[in-house]
Scaffold this motif. Structure first.
Motif, PDB file in Angstrom:
ATOM      1  N   GLN A  77       2.304   1.687  -3.466  1.00 22.51           N
ATOM      2  CA  GLN A  77       1.232   2.134  -4.358  1.00 22.51           C
ATOM      3  C   GLN A  77       0.932   3.619  -4.145  1.00 22.51           C
ATOM      4  OE1 GLN A  77      -2.745   0.452  -3.693  1.00 22.51           O
ATOM      5  NE2 GLN A  77      -2.734  -0.150  -5.858  1.00 22.51           N
ATOM      6  N   ARG A  78       0.892   4.043  -2.895  1.00 25.97           N
ATOM      7  CA  ARG A  78       0.614   5.450  -2.576  1.00 25.97           C
ATOM      8  C   ARG A  78       1.745   6.365  -3.059  1.00 25.97           C
ATOM      9  NH1 ARG A  78      -0.242   4.772   2.327  1.00 25.97           N
ATOM     10  NH2 ARG A  78       1.770   5.363   3.158  1.00 25.97           N
ATOM     11  N   ILE A  79       2.985   5.959  -2.837  1.00 23.05           N
ATOM     12  CA  ILE A  79       4.123   6.755  -3.300  1.00 23.05           C
ATOM     13  C   ILE A  79       4.075   6.899  -4.813  1.00 23.05           C
ATOM     14  CG2 ILE A  79       6.633   6.745  -3.581  1.00 23.05           C
ATOM     15  CD1 ILE A  79       6.763   5.390  -0.785  1.00 23.05           C
ATOM     16  N   ALA A  89       1.505   6.719  -6.825  1.00 24.62           N
ATOM     17  CA  ALA A  89       0.379   7.562  -7.244  1.00 24.62           C
ATOM     18  C   ALA A  89       0.633   9.037  -6.961  1.00 24.62           C
ATOM     19  CB  ALA A  89      -0.898   7.099  -6.544  1.00 24.62           C
ATOM     20  N   THR A  90       1.134   9.351  -5.781  1.00 29.23           N
ATOM     21  CA  THR A  90       1.314  10.760  -5.425  1.00 29.23           C
ATOM     22  C   THR A  90       2.516  11.390  -6.129  1.00 29.23           C
ATOM     23  OG1 THR A  90       2.556  10.190  -3.418  1.00 29.23           O
ATOM     24  CG2 THR A  90       0.191  10.542  -3.180  1.00 29.23           C
ATOM     25  N   TYR A 113      -2.431  -5.194  -6.183  1.00 34.94           N
ATOM     26  CA  TYR A 113      -1.757  -3.896  -6.242  1.00 34.94           C
ATOM     27  C   TYR A 113      -1.195  -3.512  -7.606  1.00 34.94           C
ATOM     28  CZ  TYR A 113      -2.057  -4.263  -1.195  1.00 34.94           C
ATOM     29  OH  TYR A 113      -2.526  -4.396   0.084  1.00 34.94           O
ATOM     30  N   GLU A 147       0.831  -1.209   0.000  1.00 33.55           N
ATOM     31  CA  GLU A 147       0.000   0.000   0.000  1.00 33.55           C
ATOM     32  C   GLU A 147       0.864   1.257   0.000  1.00 33.55           C
ATOM     33  OE1 GLU A 147      -2.497  -0.611   3.397  1.00 33.55           O
ATOM     34  OE2 GLU A 147      -3.594  -2.241   2.409  1.00 33.55           O
ATOM     35  N   THR A 148       1.958   1.219   0.732  1.00 35.32           N
ATOM     36  CA  THR A 148       2.871   2.360   0.776  1.00 35.32           C
ATOM     37  C   THR A 148       3.514   2.585  -0.588  1.00 35.32           C
ATOM     38  OG1 THR A 148       3.300   1.999   3.128  1.00 35.32           O
ATOM     39  CG2 THR A 148       4.900   3.336   1.909  1.00 35.32           C
TER      40      THR A 148
END
Length: 68
Positions: free
Chosen positions: A24-26, A28-29, A47, A21-22
């Protein structure tokens, strides 16, 4: 680009999900690509946007994780 060599190896399910999740978030942002080699198909299904499957050094799958 982030190259993640077995980022969830030896982690329990909860911490493995947290790492994925981390990442994936990095991605995306920051708008960057993450390339991860995984031995857990479940993480790829959940993911990944694209999955490459290899067997004995040969490409056997290239596509969306829904086709796994």
């Amino acid at each position: 680009m982030i190259l993640a060599d077995e980022p969830v190896a030896s982690l329990d399910v909860m911490n493995g999900a947290l790492v994925m999740e981390t990442l994936q978030r990095i991605a995306a942002t920051a708008g960057i690509t993450v390339i991860a080699n995984l031995h857990h198909v479940e993480y790829a299904r959940r993911y990944a946007d694209r999955v490459l499957g290899l067997r004995n050094g040969r490409l056997i799958f290239d596509g969306a994780p829904v086709g796994l």
